[in-house]
Enzyme design. Structure first.
Site, short mmCIF file in Angstrom:
data_model
loop_
_atom_site.label_atom_id
_atom_site.label_comp_id
_atom_site.label_asym_id
_atom_site.label_seq_id
_atom_site.Cartn_x
_atom_site.Cartn_y
_atom_site.Cartn_z
CG ASN A 243 -31.36 -11.85 -5.28
OD1 ASN A 243 -31.58 -11.47 -4.13
ND2 ASN A 243 -31.50 -11.05 -6.33
CD GLU B 169 -35.17 -0.87 -2.92
OE1 GLU B 169 -35.28 -1.17 -4.13
OE2 GLU B 169 -35.13 0.30 -2.51
N GLY C 144 -37.10 -8.32 -1.47
CA GLY C 144 -37.65 -9.63 -1.80
C GLY C 144 -38.75 -9.53 -2.81
CD GLU D 222 -38.43 -10.55 -10.42
OE1 GLU D 222 -37.27 -10.13 -10.49
OE2 GLU D 222 -39.19 -10.33 -9.44
CB CYS E 105 -34.42 -7.86 -8.20
SG CYS E 105 -33.19 -6.63 -7.74
#
Length: 461
Positions: free
Chosen positions: A121, A216, A194, A340, A250
């Site tokens: 991303n 993360e 990720g 998500e 994120c």
């Protein structure tokens, strides 16, 4: 040179780096400083190539790409260079009187050879920013960019592999098989960014070698809107933060929890700002990116069939385009609330009393971020005390990630460990504890045969 998966001898690459690390060259301040300065120069020299690759992979607007991928990285380098010498100094700490006349200090040392596995991303910055901490702490590093953004991966490989000694830093490109091959090896630390599902796989692989990890991850980051907020600014900031990078962030707000009394007005303003930012036909806007690939596109389109779409919902698979979408009348049990979202879809729920909002957030896994829009400082403190989350903002979105003084990371399902600024240096360092004593005094009471009575010793409690 780009190292291809088919020609790669991963074991040899790791052995080469271990051999270089053993020379001790990476441990000096001058070496670390020189490598960071070199990387900063290379990023500036290649900034347009980086932006072009990001546009090819994600159709990122140049302003967004430069700010969130290039500028954030060079700014971090400047911050590290400013503080690195002080971070490297041994830290003297106090010593209890009963250990007199000794002194104590903490010495930071690098871990060794580390693996950094990056996401798609923010494919440039989320590959290079962890590397900055690894270099600053004196490690060697293997980088694995995401195969889902092949143009950016290729640029990263060219920048690193053409300009750095592979025994110090190297980029390995490839797909799932490459990831599996890398994770099968022993590293001194693995840094992964990720999704939670893949994070579990990384952690399981690392456990076989007792390799420490930084994960993360992500999660459903809530945005709570209280009746005391400034509705105009609140709406503007929510729409900006949610649809930045086409929602593929994120720490983007994953869903809204809006106080019932202000919901109608807020919805009007949210819709208005979507039109202001992206026009009546967002597909024609140069300021809206695209979904990374068709697999993600299909997943996101599957979330559009529940609730009431207030604006958006249009999509074009050939263009990987999904319009900025607001969905009202969403049940907490809806598909869009299960995982998500990671795309330009924003579900909206309402609450009457703040206890309802807190209970809903706490009923889900701990999120990476939380946002609260409210002028009520007591409510702000209540959220801090009653809700567990990685980090966040009051009366803004995303910006906490831009302060290197704030450690960035999740908690629970949203991550393990943190980085940015000093936290990056600490993540890739071992803090070695050392007590130094003197030969001038040697108290006999500590040695057998013990002459001090137990009653005397208990007086020290």
């Amino acid at each position: 040179m780009v190292i291809s998966e088919s020609k790669l001898d991963i074991k040899a690459e790791i052995a080469l780096q271990r051999e270089f690390f053993a020379t001790g060259k990476t441990k000096s301040y001058e070496f670390r400083k020189t490598q960071l300065e070199k990387l900063e120069r290379l990023i500036k020299e290649h900034d347009q190539i980086i932006l072009d690759a990001l546009h090819q992979d994600l159709r990122k607007p140049a302003i967004e790409a430069f700010g969130s991928e290039v500028l954030v990285t060079t700014s971090e380098i400047k911050y590290i260079l400013k503080h690195l010498r002080a971070w490297m100094k041994p830290q003297k700490v106090s010593t209890p009187l009963n250990l007199f006349p000794s002194s104590s200090y903490i010495h930071t040392e690098p871990l060794g050879v580390v693996l950094i596995v990056a996401p798609w991303n923010y494919p440039f910055s989320l590959t290079i920013q962890p590397l900055l901490g690894a270099i600053a702490a004196g490690n060697c590093a293997i980088l694995k960019p995401s195969e889902h953004t092949p143009n950016t991966s290729r640029v990263i490989a060219q920048i690193i592999n053409n300009n750095f000694d592979p025994s110090f830093i190297t980029v390995i490109e490839g797909g799932i098989e490459t990831n599996q091959a890398l994770l099968a090896e022993k590293f001194d630390h693995i840094f992964f960014t990720g999704g939670t599902a893949i994070g579990k796989i990384v952690m399981a692989a690392a456990a076989k070698h007792l390799t420490p990890v930084t994960l993360e991850l992500g999660g459903k980051s809530p945005c709570i809107v209280d009746a005391t907020c400034d509705l105009e600014i609140t709406a503007k900031r929510i729409i900006w933060g949610k649809f930045y990078n086409c929602g593929q962030t994120c720490i983007a707000p994953d869903y809204l929890l809006v106080q019932k009394s202000i919901k109608p007005i807020l919805l009007e303003k949210l819709i208005s700002y979507i039109k202001t930012f992206f026009g009546d036909n967002p597909q024609q806007s140069a300021d809206l990116g695209r979904i990374v690939n068709e697999r993600q596109f299909d997943r996101l389109v599957g979330l559009l069939d529940e609730g009431k779409i207030l604006i958006g919902g249009q999509h074009d698979r050939g263009d990987r385009y999904i319009a900025p979408t607001l969905i009202d009348q969403v049940s907490p049990d809806a598909k869009v609330m299960a995982d998500e979202i990671f795309g330009p879809i924003l579900p909206i729920l309402e609450y009457d009393q703040i206890e309802e909002a807190i209970a809903l957030v706490n009923a889900q896994p701990k999120p990476l971020a939380l946002y609260l829009f409210s002028k009520n400082e007591q409510l702000q403190q209540r959220i801090v005390q009653e809700v567990a989350y990685g980090g966040g903002c009051f009366n803004d979105i995303i910006l906490h990630v831009g302060n290197p003084e704030l450690p960035f990371g999740g908690v629970g399902n949203s991550g393990i460990g943190n980085y940015h600024g000093k936290a990056s240096f600490d993540t890739f360092s071992h803090r070695k504890s050392i007590l130094k004593n003197s030969f001038r005094f040697d108290l006999k009471w500590r040695y057998p045969p013990y002459t001090m009575s137990l009653e005397t010793l208990k007086k020290f409690i």
